[in-house]
Design an enzyme around this catalytic site. Structure first.
Site, PDB file in Angstrom:
ATOM      1  N   ASP A 313       0.817  -1.212   0.000  1.00 58.07           N
ATOM      2  CA  ASP A 313       0.000   0.000   0.000  1.00 58.07           C
ATOM      3  C   ASP A 313       0.852   1.263   0.000  1.00 58.07           C
ATOM      4  OD1 ASP A 313      -2.612   1.411   0.440  1.00 58.07           O
ATOM      5  OD2 ASP A 313      -1.642   1.965   2.328  1.00 58.07           O
ATOM      6  N   GLU A 366       1.071  -0.480  -5.083  1.00 53.02           N
ATOM      7  CA  GLU A 366       0.008   0.525  -5.245  1.00 53.02           C
ATOM      8  C   GLU A 366       0.713   1.878  -5.247  1.00 53.02           C
ATOM      9  OE1 GLU A 366      -2.555   3.605  -4.327  1.00 53.02           O
ATOM     10  OE2 GLU A 366      -1.755   2.706  -2.502  1.00 53.02           O
TER      11      GLU A 366
END
Length: 633
Positions: A313, A366
Site C-alpha cells: 500500500d 500501489e
C-alpha cells in the site's frame, strides 16, 4: 546471559540487529514451548531504551507486582527475554515497560499472532501450527505457471462489509470459506484481494492503520479460520492476495508508537515520522531492526498463511519525503533531493527477500507516482516488484467515462494515452475501493445519462477495461452495479439484484469474466507490444475505437469495437488483419444484459476491402454506447 542463551539464539539476535532476520516471528513474541522440563511460554521483545520490561496478563491479575514475569535484557542487543512456566495457549498478556523517566506503560506485543477483539487490546498466546493444509496441488501449479502469461481477475473484498448479519455482526473466516469462495469461483475471478486483515483498532480505517503486523484481526474469528478460508480458495484454484501496509502505522498508545518510551519503530525526526494526511507515523526504514520486523512480517503471511501475494500500500507516500508535507515538515536526502533513499532501499530488499524464498509470489505496488522501473528487477536498477497498479489509466478512464457522450469527442486522448506507456511496467488495471468512497460515487453512479444509459456506459467501460492490456482488479459490488458508493459499516446492496438491470449487469460481468478466461489473446501477451495493435485510433469525431489483441499464435486474434457515443451505426466497416470468419464473442448491447437488443449475426466473413491499414475488413452494426468482441476463427 548463560540461561538466556538456551532460550534464544545469539545468531538470531545478531541477524535481527543487522536487518537480516527474515523470520523474526519465530524468535520474537510469545511461543508455547518446553524449557527445563516445564511447559510454558517464552516471551521475547525488542525495547533497547527501556529500564525494565515485564509481562502482565490475565494470569497475574495484570498489575500484581509480585506475580508479573520480569524479563531479562540480552546484553547490548536491546532484546528482553523470559519464560513463564505453566502458561499455555489462550493466555492474554501485554508488555509492561519502564522508561528512562521512570514512567510505566503497557504495550501489546509487536509480534502477536492474535489480539483481543477491539476495543480490548491485549495480545493472546496463539499457536499457528495446527492446520492440515490441503493445497499442495495449487502450490505445485503456481510454481509451474508464471503469472505474466496467465489470466488475472482480482476481486477486491472488505470482509467486514461483503456480507454481514447486522452492525458489527460479521461473517467469520470459516463461514466466508464457503459463501465467498463459491461466489468468486462462479463469477470467474482468479484471485481474491483482501483489504488489510492485519489487526487494527478502528473499523473505519479499513485496516490501513495497523497495530498487529503478525495478527489476523479477531473481528472475523480465530486465525485458524483464516487458514481454512485461504485453503479452500486454493483448493478451488483461487489465489489470495493481502493488502499489506509497511508505509505507516497508527498512533494508538498500545501500539508501536514510542514503544520503549522513545521513537523506536518510527523515525526520530518528527518531520519524517509524521504523516499529517493520515495522522500516522512512518517507519524508520534505515533501522536494521525495523527492516527485520517488516521483512519478517511479509514472509510470515507467505509462510504461515500461504498467501499468494502482497499488494504493498501507498508506495508513493513511502518514496517521497515531501508527500503530503507542509513546508515546515519538508526534509531532503543526503544529496539534496526528495527521494526517500532508505525507503527505496527497503522496497528493493523486500522484493529481493520475498523472491528469494517464494519466486512465484505476486508483489504489487500501489503506486500513484511516476517513479520509473517499479517492476524492473533490482539488478537492473528497478524496485523489483512484478506488478504495479496503473493509476494513470484508472484516473484518465474514469474522467472520460464521467463526461457526457455528446462531449467526449474533444477528450479522445484520455482513452488512448495509456497505450503510450502500457508496456513500460507490468500493470494491473485497478477499479478499487478508493474510487467508490468519500463522495466519489459508485462506478455506476459516475456514468452519465439516463438510467439505461448509465448501465450501457458501465458495460461499455468494463469491456474496454477487460480488453485493454494489463491484469484486472474490481472492487466488490461493482460486478452488479451497486448504485450507492461503498459503505463500510453495512453490507453490499445485494437487494438491488431483485431489479433486472442489476441482475443483468451481474450476468454480464460473469459472462465477460469467462470470455476473458477462455481467450488467451486477452492475457498471454499483456506486457509486450506484440499483443496489442490499434485498428482505428483516430475516430474522435464519432467516439469509436477499434483495436486487436493477439495471442502467441499469429492467427489468434480478437477485434474489439467500442462506441462511446449515443449514435448507432447500422453498418460500420472495420479493418481486420486476417482473412476468414469472425465470430461474435460478446455484445454489451445484448438484450439479456439490459441492452437495446439490436440484432447481430453470430459471425461475419471478412471482405478483401482494405481499410484502416488492413488488407481485409468486416461490416458490423455498432449500437450506441456498446462494445463488440469479434474473434477470428
Amino acid at each position: 546471559m548463560q540461561e538466556l542463551s538456551s532460550l534464544i539464539s545469539t545468531e538470531d539476535l545478531y541477524l535481527f540487529n543487522t536487518g537480516q532476520l527474515f523470520r523474526a516471528y519465530r524468535t520474537f513474541g510469545a511461543h508455547a514451548m518446553e524449557y527445563q522440563n516445564q511447559q510454558g511460554v517464552r516471551f521475547v521483545v525488542w525495547a533497547p531504551h527501556a529500564r525494565e520490561v515485564a509481562v502482565v496478563g490475565d494470569f497475574n491479575s495484570w498489575t500484581d507486582d509480585v506475580a508479573k514475569l520480569k524479563l531479562e535484557r540480552f546484553g547490548t542487543t536491546g532484546v528482553w527475554c523470559g519464560f513463564a512456566p505453566g502458561l499455555s495457549e489462550g493466555a492474554k498478556y501485554k508488555f509492561e515497560l519502564l522508561n528512562e523517566q521512570g514512567q510505566r506503560f503497557l504495550k501489546t506485543d509487536p509480534f502477536s499472532f492474535q489480539s483481543e477483539l477491539r476495543p480490548k487490546t491485549a495480545s493472546i498466546v496463539t499457536r499457528l501450527d495446527q492446520h492440515n493444509w490441503k493445497d499442495q496441488s495449487w502450490m505445485d501449479w503456481k510454481s509451474q505457471h508464471p503469472p505474466y502469461e496467465q489470466p488475472m481477475l482480482v476481486y477486491e473484498v472488505h470482509l467486514g462489509s461483503w456480507r454481514i448479519y447486522g452492525p458489527e455482526q460479521y461473517r467469520t473466516y470459516a463461514q466466508l470459506a464457503d459463501e465467498l469462495v463459491d461466489y468468486v469461483k462462479e463469477m470467474g475471478y482468479t484471485h481474491i484481494e483482501l483489504m488489510p486483515i492485519t489487526e487494527h483498532p478502528l473499523d473505519q480505517s479499513w485496516g490501513y492503520q495497523v497495530t498487529g503486523y503478525y495478527g489476523a484481526t479477531s473481528r472475523y474469528g480465530h486465525p485458524q479460520g483464516l487458514k481454512l478460508l485461504i485453503d479452500r480458495c486454493h483448493q478451488e484454484g483461487i489465489g489470495v492476495l493481502l493488502d499489506w501496509v509497511p508505509g505507516h502505522f497508527c498512533k494508538d498508545d498500545h501500539g508501536l508508537r514510542l514503544f520503549d518510551g522513545t521513537p523506536l519503530y518510527e523515525d526520530s525526526d518528527s518531520r519524517r515520522a509524521e504523516k499529517p494526511l493520515w495522522g500516522t507515523l512512518t517507519f524508520d526504514f534505515a533501522k536494521p531492526e525495523v527492516q527485520s520486523f517488516l521483512l519478517s512480517s511479509a514472509l510470515f503471511w507467505l509462510d504461515v498463511y500461504h498467501i499468494d501475494g502482497l499488494r504493498v500500500d501507498a508506495v508513493a507516500s513511502m518514496i517521497d519525503l515531501h508527500f503530503d508535507k507542509p513546508q515546515s515538515m519538508k526534509t531532503y536526502n543526503r544529496y539534496g533531493g526528495t527521494e526517500h533513499i532508505e525507503a527505496l532501499n527497503f522496497l528493493r530488499k523486500l522484493n529481493e527477500t520475498v523472491f528469494q524464498y517464494y519466486p512465484f509470489t505476486l508483489m504489487m505496488a500501489e503506486d500513484s507516482s511516476s517513479y520509473p522501473a517499479v517492476t524492473q528487477p533490482t539488478y537492473l536498477g528497478g524496485l523489483g516488484f512484478n506488478y504495479k497498479w496503473n493509476m494513470g489509466w484508472m484516473n484518465d478512464m474514469l474522467r472520460y467515462m464521467e463526461i457526457d457522450p455528446s462531449e467526449r469527442s474533444s477528450h479522445h486522448s484520455l482513452i488512448t494515452f495509456s497505450l503510450l506507456y502500457a508496456f513500460s511496467e507490468n500493470y494491473i488495471l485497478p477499479l478499487s475501493h478508493d474510487e467508490v468512497v468519500h463522495g466519489k460515487r459508485s462506478l455506476l453512479h459516475k456514468m452519465p445519462g439516463s438510467y439505461e444509459e448509465k448501465f450501457a456506459n458501465l458495460r461499455l467501460f468494463y469491456a474496454y477495461w477487460m480488453t485493454h492490456p494489463g491484469k484486472k482488479l474490481l472492487f466488490m459490488g461493482g460486478e452488479f452495479g451497486q448504485f450507492d458508493e461503498w459503505k463500510d459499516f453495512t453490507e453490499l446492496d445485494w437487494s438491488v439484484l431483485q431489479y433486472p438491470m442489476h441482475s443483468n449487469m451481474q450476468r454480464y460481468v460473469k459472462d465477460l469474466n469467462h470470455v476473458y478466461l477462455r481467450n488467451e489473446v486477452l492475457w498471454s501477451q499483456d506486457h509486450v507490444h506484440q499483443g496489442f495493435e490499434w485498428i482505428d485510433v483516430n475516430n474522435a469525431e464519432q467516439c469509436i475505437l477499434s483495436f486487436q489483441r493477439t495471442g502467441k499464435q499469429l492467427d489468434s486474434t480478437l477485434v474489439t469495437v467500442c462506441n462511446f457515443s449515443r449514435n448507432t451505426h447500422p453498418i460500420y466497416r472495420i479493418g481486420v488483419p486476417i482473412d476468414g470468419t469472425y465470430r461474435l464473442l460478446m455484445n454489451s448491447d445484448d438484450a439479456q444484459y439490459g441492452g437495446s437488443g439490436i440484432h447481430f449475426v453470430s459471425e461475419v466473413q471478412a471482405d478483401s476491402i482494405p481499410i484502416h491499414g488492413k488488407s481485409f475488413s468486416i461490416e458490423v452494426p455498432v449500437p450506441a454506447l456498446s462494445v463488440q468482441l469479434w474473434k477470428k476463427e
